[in-house]
Design a protein around this motif. Sequence first.
Motif, PDB file in Angstrom:
ATOM      1  N   LEU A  47       0.826  -1.205   0.000  1.00  0.00           N
ATOM      2  CA  LEU A  47       0.000   0.000   0.000  1.00  0.00           C
ATOM      3  C   LEU A  47       0.861   1.256   0.000  1.00  0.00           C
ATOM      4  O   LEU A  47       0.515   2.256  -0.634  1.00  0.00           O
ATOM      5  CB  LEU A  47      -0.930  -0.014   1.211  1.00  0.00           C
ATOM      6  CG  LEU A  47      -2.004  -1.097   1.206  1.00  0.00           C
ATOM      7  CD1 LEU A  47      -2.817  -1.032   2.487  1.00  0.00           C
ATOM      8  CD2 LEU A  47      -2.928  -0.935   0.007  1.00  0.00           C
ATOM      9  N   GLU A  48       1.974   1.221   0.699  1.00  0.00           N
ATOM     10  CA  GLU A  48       2.878   2.375   0.690  1.00  0.00           C
ATOM     11  C   GLU A  48       3.484   2.590  -0.692  1.00  0.00           C
ATOM     12  O   GLU A  48       3.690   3.725  -1.120  1.00  0.00           O
ATOM     13  CB  GLU A  48       3.982   2.168   1.721  1.00  0.00           C
ATOM     14  CG  GLU A  48       4.964   3.328   1.824  1.00  0.00           C
ATOM     15  CD  GLU A  48       6.031   3.084   2.854  1.00  0.00           C
ATOM     16  OE1 GLU A  48       6.953   3.911   2.973  1.00  0.00           O
ATOM     17  OE2 GLU A  48       5.968   2.045   3.556  1.00  0.00           O
ATOM     18  N   ALA A  49       3.761   1.497  -1.405  1.00  0.00           N
ATOM     19  CA  ALA A  49       4.381   1.612  -2.724  1.00  0.00           C
ATOM     20  C   ALA A  49       3.420   2.196  -3.750  1.00  0.00           C
ATOM     21  O   ALA A  49       3.813   3.012  -4.593  1.00  0.00           O
ATOM     22  CB  ALA A  49       4.888   0.242  -3.185  1.00  0.00           C
ATOM     23  N   VAL A  50       2.151   1.788  -3.726  1.00  0.00           N
ATOM     24  CA  VAL A  50       1.202   2.223  -4.761  1.00  0.00           C
ATOM     25  C   VAL A  50       0.480   3.512  -4.389  1.00  0.00           C
ATOM     26  O   VAL A  50      -0.290   4.027  -5.205  1.00  0.00           O
ATOM     27  CB  VAL A  50       0.165   1.114  -5.034  1.00  0.00           C
ATOM     28  CG1 VAL A  50       0.847  -0.153  -5.507  1.00  0.00           C
ATOM     29  CG2 VAL A  50      -0.679   0.826  -3.791  1.00  0.00           C
ATOM     30  N   ALA A  51       0.710   4.048  -3.198  1.00  0.00           N
ATOM     31  CA  ALA A  51       0.037   5.295  -2.805  1.00  0.00           C
ATOM     32  C   ALA A  51       0.339   6.457  -3.752  1.00  0.00           C
ATOM     33  O   ALA A  51      -0.571   7.219  -4.101  1.00  0.00           O
ATOM     34  CB  ALA A  51       0.398   5.655  -1.361  1.00  0.00           C
ATOM     35  N   PRO A  52       1.598   6.657  -4.211  1.00  0.00           N
ATOM     36  CA  PRO A  52       1.841   7.761  -5.168  1.00  0.00           C
ATOM     37  C   PRO A  52       1.063   7.599  -6.467  1.00  0.00           C
ATOM     38  O   PRO A  52       0.677   8.598  -7.079  1.00  0.00           O
ATOM     39  CB  PRO A  52       3.362   7.691  -5.402  1.00  0.00           C
ATOM     40  CG  PRO A  52       3.910   7.023  -4.193  1.00  0.00           C
ATOM     41  CD  PRO A  52       2.871   6.039  -3.783  1.00  0.00           C
ATOM     42  N   LEU A  53       0.840   6.377  -6.901  1.00  0.00           N
ATOM     43  CA  LEU A  53       0.058   6.164  -8.127  1.00  0.00           C
ATOM     44  C   LEU A  53      -1.389   6.601  -7.927  1.00  0.00           C
ATOM     45  O   LEU A  53      -2.009   7.174  -8.832  1.00  0.00           O
ATOM     46  CB  LEU A  53       0.113   4.692  -8.537  1.00  0.00           C
ATOM     47  CG  LEU A  53       1.503   4.132  -8.838  1.00  0.00           C
ATOM     48  CD1 LEU A  53       1.407   2.653  -9.181  1.00  0.00           C
ATOM     49  CD2 LEU A  53       2.154   4.897  -9.971  1.00  0.00           C
ATOM     50  N   HIS A  54      -1.925   6.331  -6.757  1.00  0.00           N
ATOM     51  CA  HIS A  54      -3.302   6.750  -6.484  1.00  0.00           C
ATOM     52  C   HIS A  54      -3.400   8.267  -6.419  1.00  0.00           C
ATOM     53  O   HIS A  54      -4.397   8.850  -6.858  1.00  0.00           O
ATOM     54  CB  HIS A  54      -3.769   6.137  -5.164  1.00  0.00           C
ATOM     55  CG  HIS A  54      -5.193   6.439  -4.827  1.00  0.00           C
ATOM     56  ND1 HIS A  54      -6.260   5.850  -5.476  1.00  0.00           N
ATOM     57  CD2 HIS A  54      -5.732   7.290  -3.917  1.00  0.00           C
ATOM     58  CE1 HIS A  54      -7.391   6.309  -4.981  1.00  0.00           C
ATOM     59  NE2 HIS A  54      -7.104   7.188  -4.034  1.00  0.00           N
TER      60      HIS A  54
END
Length: 622
Positions: A375-382
């Motif tokens: 979740l920390e990794a994909v947060a910037p994509l969101h």
Amino acid sequence: MTNRSPVPQSGVLLHTRHADIARNRSPPCTAARRYKSLEELVGQGNSMVSEIKSLDSDMQMLVYENYSKFISATDTIQQMKERVDGMAGSMRALEDNFTYVSRASDNVSTSFSARRGELERLNAVKRNLTKLQFLLDLPARLQRCVAAGEYSLAVRCHVRAARLMSRLGTVSAFHGIRGECELIMGRLSSTLAARLEEESVGPDELGVLTGLLLQLGSSEDALLQKYLARRRRAIAEAISGFAPDSGDGDDEDKPERAGETEGEEGEEGEDGPGGGRGEAGPPLPLCAEYTRQLGALVVPQLLQMITAWRELFCAQPGDGEADGRPGALSPEKKEAMLIDALGELGASLVEACRRAMAAEASDSDDLLAGAAQLLEAVAPLHEALPEAKVVPCATRACEGLAKRAIEDRMAALREELAGAVGSLVGEGDGAAGALPDSELRGAGEQIAAAVGVAVEAVTPLLAPMCELLRLRADGVAVHLTDQLHAAVVAVLDAASQPQTEPRAVLRSAGVCLQMAAGGAALVPDTLRRALAPQGLGGAALGIDAAGLSLQFRRAADALLRRFVEMQAQGRRLGLGSVSGGGGGGVQTSVGGGVAQRRASVACRLFARRRRGRISSLGLQWP
């Protein structure tokens, strides 16, 4: 005799105050003179004089305290008056200056008004001559730019010249220049298209080449589809070919691995794919470290793709871009193409991390750490493009992993409970008929203890995981309750397995009676104690302890009937063999009837003995 006190002289204000006091108190004094004695009136007058003196002293104190302020205010007012008097002359002088400037400006405007039109006409002629000179020098300029590899400058010059030629219309003098420029830019377009097909082109160059071809009039739809296909393929290969760095390999290979994927994302910071967790924090589990490194490698590439797409292709058309170029797409269509590409690549990233967590997570804590890293990794994509729904995809994957881990742990619990029942049922087969009293009495506690260990192992997958995923923990708790109910039913199934030995059947009945007497009720109690700290103790209500107890009691009844039948059958066979060894057929018939009656009596006696035996175990005969 009257006692008149002297009135103090303290100024107009004090006299006014005294008059107010006298006026306000006139009615009480008049009443006092009617109904009070002389001494009382004198005392009241003295108190009034004392009050007046006190007010007078307070007034003087206020004047003394604010005297400096009064003086300062007076001085300030005097200074302001003097300055205002001096400013009047300055304002008159300033007004005279403005009048002079206005007259001078009018004179200059009048003197140059005759030449202004001529100057504007000459400037327009100069601009036109500059444009014509630019068009005359355009073929040579384009040749120099192409030879020097300055493709962007050549395209900008061509776009500007195309705009100028469109304004000139069908002037025959520029037909040769137009044809020569189109020939040069046609060869350049072929060169750029050939370069675009090369696999060694990096993402930055890929975007530049696509943008140049768009400005040269190529189909926008085809070019953007090709651009996204190339970026998808490169990032998908980076995901599929990713190998986590365990920290034991050579550091010389790290820059090469980083450069093989997208080229420009070399600076990953302290938490890059080749870097460790750092000296500050503890080491991560294998699945979490894999997720962290893969996210640090892929997410910057996805962010760069979003930024490049919006800067190169989603900007408003400039002066040099034609609105009616072939295959032109609307901004909404371009945004939809980007959303589809990011959604697909984000799903691939989530799936790779999900497989790693499913394979490497050894317990619930490892799975929780891996979910946090994902979740920390994909947060910037969101944040960059929430419409791609990468975070919801990661949330669903983590929720599925949590439920799968609960199912695996409950499956292991079912096997453990079935093995425990098998060991209880199978013990003592070779003994002289002694039942394992202590083991049977502790069957319920043993099963409840195994349930408690299993629930404790999956506790991090309930409230902590759901809080991380921003989901309600009720759904996962209900899933755990269903799986735990199935594990308890597995005990019933294991105890109900067909047995060949009467003693094994009796032990199976004893296990069922123990579970019916209190073991089944211990399961929801154990679950409630484990989930109460997380506020999920109500999930234990999903286990029907009364229904389970009834099922175990019915199973015990069936097993006990089976046991009595097996004992009766054994006695009947034993007596039949004894009577059959005598002699003739009549004796056999008579002996068989006697044996049958004796077997029935033996079964009843055996049932009475077994009833006392089961009662001694703390159980109830059905």
